[in-house]
Design an enzyme around this catalytic site. Structure first.
Site, PDB file in Angstrom:
ATOM      1  N   HIS A 266     -40.209  38.408  17.693  1.00 35.19           N
ATOM      2  CA  HIS A 266     -39.635  39.665  17.185  1.00 35.19           C
ATOM      3  C   HIS A 266     -40.398  40.081  15.923  1.00 35.19           C
ATOM      4  CE1 HIS A 266     -36.771  42.803  16.565  1.00 35.19           C
ATOM      5  NE2 HIS A 266     -35.739  42.118  16.146  1.00 35.19           N
ATOM      6  N   HIS A 307     -43.826  43.925  25.373  1.00 38.94           N
ATOM      7  CA  HIS A 307     -42.556  44.428  24.822  1.00 38.94           C
ATOM      8  C   HIS A 307     -41.513  44.434  25.934  1.00 38.94           C
ATOM      9  CE1 HIS A 307     -39.705  47.028  22.717  1.00 38.94           C
ATOM     10  NE2 HIS A 307     -40.378  46.732  21.629  1.00 38.94           N
ATOM     11  N   ASP A 365     -46.387  45.566  16.113  1.00 37.32           N
ATOM     12  CA  ASP A 365     -46.875  44.509  15.210  1.00 37.32           C
ATOM     13  C   ASP A 365     -48.379  44.294  15.283  1.00 37.32           C
ATOM     14  OD1 ASP A 365     -43.854  43.061  16.131  1.00 37.32           O
ATOM     15  OD2 ASP A 365     -44.359  43.669  14.083  1.00 37.32           O
TER      16      ASP A 365
HETATM   17  C1  SDX Z   1     -40.843  43.536  18.228  1.00 37.21           C
HETATM   18  O1  SDX Z   1     -37.031  44.790  21.112  1.00 37.21           O
HETATM   19  C2  SDX Z   1     -37.658  45.510  20.247  1.00 37.21           C
HETATM   20  O2  SDX Z   1     -37.515  46.739  20.207  1.00 37.21           O
HETATM   21  C3  SDX Z   1     -38.516  44.727  19.262  1.00 37.21           C
HETATM   22  C4  SDX Z   1     -39.372  45.564  18.296  1.00 37.21           C
HETATM   23  C5  SDX Z   1     -38.498  46.328  17.315  1.00 37.21           C
HETATM   24  O3  SDX Z   1     -38.994  47.326  16.761  1.00 37.21           O
HETATM   25  O4  SDX Z   1     -37.368  45.862  17.010  1.00 37.21           O
HETATM   26  O5  SDX Z   1     -40.180  46.464  19.020  1.00 37.21           O
HETATM   27  C6  SDX Z   1     -40.261  44.643  17.445  1.00 37.21           C
HETATM   28  O6  SDX Z   1     -40.253  42.478  18.272  1.00 37.21           O
HETATM   29  C7  SDX Z   1     -42.107  43.768  19.009  1.00 37.21           C
HETATM   30  C8  SDX Z   1     -42.535  42.526  19.852  1.00 37.21           C
HETATM   31  C9  SDX Z   1     -43.272  41.569  18.905  1.00 37.21           C
HETATM   32  N1  SDX Z   1     -43.523  40.278  19.613  1.00 37.21           N
HETATM   33  C10 SDX Z   1     -44.778  39.924  19.973  1.00 37.21           C
HETATM   34  O7  SDX Z   1     -45.782  40.652  19.851  1.00 37.21           O
HETATM   35  C11 SDX Z   1     -44.873  38.508  20.532  1.00 37.21           C
HETATM   36  C12 SDX Z   1     -45.732  38.511  21.810  1.00 37.21           C
HETATM   37  N2  SDX Z   1     -44.986  39.207  22.880  1.00 37.21           N
HETATM   38  C13 SDX Z   1     -44.118  38.475  23.700  1.00 37.21           C
HETATM   39  O8  SDX Z   1     -43.709  37.218  23.346  1.00 37.21           O
HETATM   40  C14 SDX Z   1     -43.271  39.268  24.667  1.00 37.21           C
HETATM   41  O9  SDX Z   1     -44.055  40.260  25.161  1.00 37.21           O
HETATM   42  C15 SDX Z   1     -41.964  39.827  24.147  1.00 37.21           C
HETATM   43  C16 SDX Z   1     -41.105  38.768  23.540  1.00 37.21           C
HETATM   44  C17 SDX Z   1     -42.249  40.895  23.138  1.00 37.21           C
HETATM   45  C18 SDX Z   1     -41.235  40.452  25.327  1.00 37.21           C
HETATM   46  O10 SDX Z   1     -40.897  39.418  26.173  1.00 37.21           O
HETATM   47  P1  SDX Z   1     -40.037  39.690  27.516  1.00 37.21           P
HETATM   48  O11 SDX Z   1     -39.657  41.093  27.658  1.00 37.21           O
HETATM   49  O12 SDX Z   1     -38.947  38.663  27.580  1.00 37.21           O
HETATM   50  O13 SDX Z   1     -41.079  39.449  28.656  1.00 37.21           O
HETATM   51  P2  SDX Z   1     -41.468  38.049  29.233  1.00 37.21           P
HETATM   52  O14 SDX Z   1     -41.573  37.036  28.141  1.00 37.21           O
HETATM   53  O15 SDX Z   1     -40.567  37.755  30.387  1.00 37.21           O
HETATM   54  O16 SDX Z   1     -42.958  38.358  29.735  1.00 37.21           O
HETATM   55  C19 SDX Z   1     -43.166  38.988  30.998  1.00 37.21           C
HETATM   56  C20 SDX Z   1     -44.458  38.368  31.501  1.00 37.21           C
HETATM   57  C21 SDX Z   1     -44.447  36.837  31.474  1.00 37.21           C
HETATM   58  O17 SDX Z   1     -45.325  36.382  32.482  1.00 37.21           O
HETATM   59  P3  SDX Z   1     -44.638  35.904  33.919  1.00 37.21           P
HETATM   60  O18 SDX Z   1     -43.633  34.797  33.577  1.00 37.21           O
HETATM   61  O19 SDX Z   1     -43.965  37.135  34.496  1.00 37.21           O
HETATM   62  O20 SDX Z   1     -45.792  35.413  34.746  1.00 37.21           O
HETATM   63  O21 SDX Z   1     -45.554  38.754  30.642  1.00 37.21           O
HETATM   64  C22 SDX Z   1     -46.100  37.598  30.021  1.00 37.21           C
HETATM   65  C23 SDX Z   1     -45.079  36.495  30.155  1.00 37.21           C
HETATM   66  O22 SDX Z   1     -45.730  35.220  30.200  1.00 37.21           O
HETATM   67  N3  SDX Z   1     -46.304  37.972  28.626  1.00 37.21           N
HETATM   68  C24 SDX Z   1     -47.379  37.665  27.898  1.00 37.21           C
HETATM   69  C25 SDX Z   1     -47.164  38.265  26.636  1.00 37.21           C
HETATM   70  N4  SDX Z   1     -45.992  38.890  26.634  1.00 37.21           N
HETATM   71  C26 SDX Z   1     -45.454  38.712  27.861  1.00 37.21           C
HETATM   72  N5  SDX Z   1     -48.489  36.949  28.190  1.00 37.21           N
HETATM   73  C27 SDX Z   1     -49.385  36.835  27.191  1.00 37.21           C
HETATM   74  N6  SDX Z   1     -49.272  37.395  25.962  1.00 37.21           N
HETATM   75  C28 SDX Z   1     -48.174  38.101  25.647  1.00 37.21           C
HETATM   76  N7  SDX Z   1     -48.053  38.637  24.454  1.00 37.21           N
END
Ligand code: SDX
Length: 429
Positions: A266, A307, A365
């Site tokens: 997050h 996201h 971010d």
């Molecule tokens: C913020 O919610 C909000 O609005 C948050 C925010 C706000 O203003 O409040 O926008 C702020 O928190 C932005 C997000 C910041 N976080 C990151 O940048 C961390 C990296 N991103 C991830 O960890 C991830 O993308 C999330 C946590 C942001 C979202 O995760 P989800 O929606 O639970 O999706 P998921 O983990 O189920 O991923 C879906 C797929 C997975 O692969 P499969 O299991 O389907 O094969 O995408 C892959 C994940 O492995 N994946 C990534 C990835 N993000 C998702 N693979 C590599 N790198 C990534 N960054």
């Protein structure tokens, strides 16, 4: 009321269950499942991927189109035509301020920026290298001990003064975290300064030398706060709402939001992005890290990408990227090595089938840390900056919930533990 309905038939239950379907102004319809408990069945949605937790009029996100509206105004327009405090007024009151309202709001905020002197003793209790987010969690929660005069959550005046105090004092507390972290004296806010300018003065001024704040950096700082102001029902805002639903005081609810924001998935991602870019170190290493991010067996993720809602560009990232170029150009650091790595990494990822197929785009971010680094803010302070900007969103959602009928949030579960059993004598365990 709605005339649309969903009809549910469940094996083992003879009757079909009619559930109301509700439509909002914009976005997906929702199925009101409140009556399911009467049929002795719950919904099951870990991570709330398909769950709307509340009704709100504050912010709308269209993840497929990369749209973000605050009270109907696109984030791109607010970033270009308004300021952080104007956006705060909008989020709190539902409309943009006119000239008189803007001046009055700015005056109210600027005259509430000081914190009680006793707060300094809270900071002296932290070790010199305490993470600034640990300090923010502590001192914001402690703020409730200073404002017994305005903790009646059912009093709209108390709710508004608390919103003003939090918006006004977060930059002061954030700067105090930094000063404690670098071992310098705290700087008092100056009421004549604009919001972001005042923050940078408290961050980088000292009693020995308090240079004029660079207006380019002040504008960039104001934009950073604005772009982080609110984002619908994200993890930290949902935490604030859940804490608030028990009737807890608003300062402790905001402290709960700060705690939730700290995680690297997050708000902690902005710090993690800079640490990742530093770890990559050179454009020639990018492919290795992209490979790691795609490896199911490797926990590494491309920080700043992906996201839960946006399956297109995060519109804030687009604004942030443009601001990045402008700020670095103004400061004469166009060839910032981390920016070059970030831009190359973004290009590679956006052309890679793994990221394209999973709709992983840069989020808020990804570029914010590069701007904050250019302003001179250390990475450990990045999430504190995010929390400072997001405080208005948290308190606006808290206020929206408390000023309407609400119930304490109490989810149920799918229990898969042991059935009822008796305790055996210890000799038989
Ligand atoms: C913020 O919610 C909000 O609005 C948050 C925010 C706000 O203003 O409040 O926008 C702020 O928190 C932005 C997000 C910041 N976080 C990151 O940048 C961390 C990296 N991103 C991830 O960890 C991830 O993308 C999330 C946590 C942001 C979202 O995760 P989800 O929606 O639970 O999706 P998921 O983990 O189920 O991923 C879906 C797929 C997975 O692969 P499969 O299991 O389907 O094969 O995408 C892959 C994940 O492995 N994946 C990534 C990835 N993000 C998702 N693979 C590599 N790198 C990534 N960054």
């Amino acid at each position: 009321m709605t005339d649309k309905k969903a009809t549910l038939s469940i094996d083992g239950i003879d009757t079909r269950i009619d559930l109301p379907v509700l439509s909002g102004t914009l976005g997906q319809d929702v199925i009101d499942v409140g009556s399911l408990t009467a049929n002795n069945v719950f919904t099951f949605d870990p991570g709330f991927t398909s769950t709307a937790s509340c009704e709100s009029k504050i912010t709308f996100i269209d993840g497929a189109k990369g749209v973000l509206l605050h009270r109907g105004y696109p984030i791109e327009e607010l970033a270009e035509k308004s300021s952080y405090l104007e956006t705060c007024y909008l989020l709190l009151n539902g409309e943009l301020p006119n000239t008189a309202q803007k001046e009055e709001f700015e005056h109210i905020i600027s005259t509430h920026t000081m914190v009680n002197r006793s707060i300094e003793h809270f900071f002296s209790g932290f070790s010199y290298d305490a993470h600034p987010m640990a300090m923010m969690c502590g001192v914001v929660g402690a703020m409730s001990s200073f404002y017994h005069d305005s903790l009646d959550i059912n009093n709209p005046t108390h709710r508004m003064i608390t919103a003003h105090r939090l918006i006004a004092k977060m930059p002061t507390l954030a700067a105090m975290c930094y000063k404690h972290y670098v071992g310098q004296p705290y700087m008092y806010p100056k009421n004549k300064m604009a919001y972001a300018e005042n923050f940078l003065h408290m961050m980088f001024g000292t009693p020995c030398d308090d240079p004029k704040v660079n207006p380019v950096l002040a504008r960039a700082m104001d934009l950073l706060f604005l772009l982080h102001a609110d984002h619908e029902q994200n993890a930290s805002t949902s935490t604030v709402r859940l804490a608030g639903s028990s009737g807890a005081n608003p300062f402790s609810c905001i402290a709960a939001g700060i705690a939730a924001l700290w995680g690297p998935s997050h708000g902690g991602a902005n710090q993690a992005v800079l640490e990742m870019l530093n770890e990559i170190g050179d454009e020639k290493h990018i492919d290795k890290f992209v490979k790691k991010a795609k490896d199911k067996d490797d926990p590494f993720r491309l920080m700043g990408f992906g996201h839960r809602v946006y399956k297109n560009f995060d519109p804030r990232a687009t604004v942030m990227k443009k601001a990045c170029d402008e700020v670095l150009a103004e400061l004469g650091i166009e060839d910032d090595p981390l920016l070059k790595i970030a831009k190359r990494l973004e290009k590679i990822a956006l052309e890679d089938d793994y990221f394209v197929s999973k709709k992983l785009y840069p989020n808020v971010d990804f570029y914010s840390g590069i701007i904050m680094k250019a302003i001179g803010i250390p990475t450990e302070m990045f999430t504190v900056i995010f929390a400072t900007g997001r405080t208005v969103g948290w308190i606006a959602h808290w206020n929206e919930m408390i000023s309407n009928p609400y119930k304490i949030g109490r989810p149920r579960q799918l229990y898969t533990g042991p059935s009822k059993r008796s305790i055996p004598p210890i000799a038989q365990r």
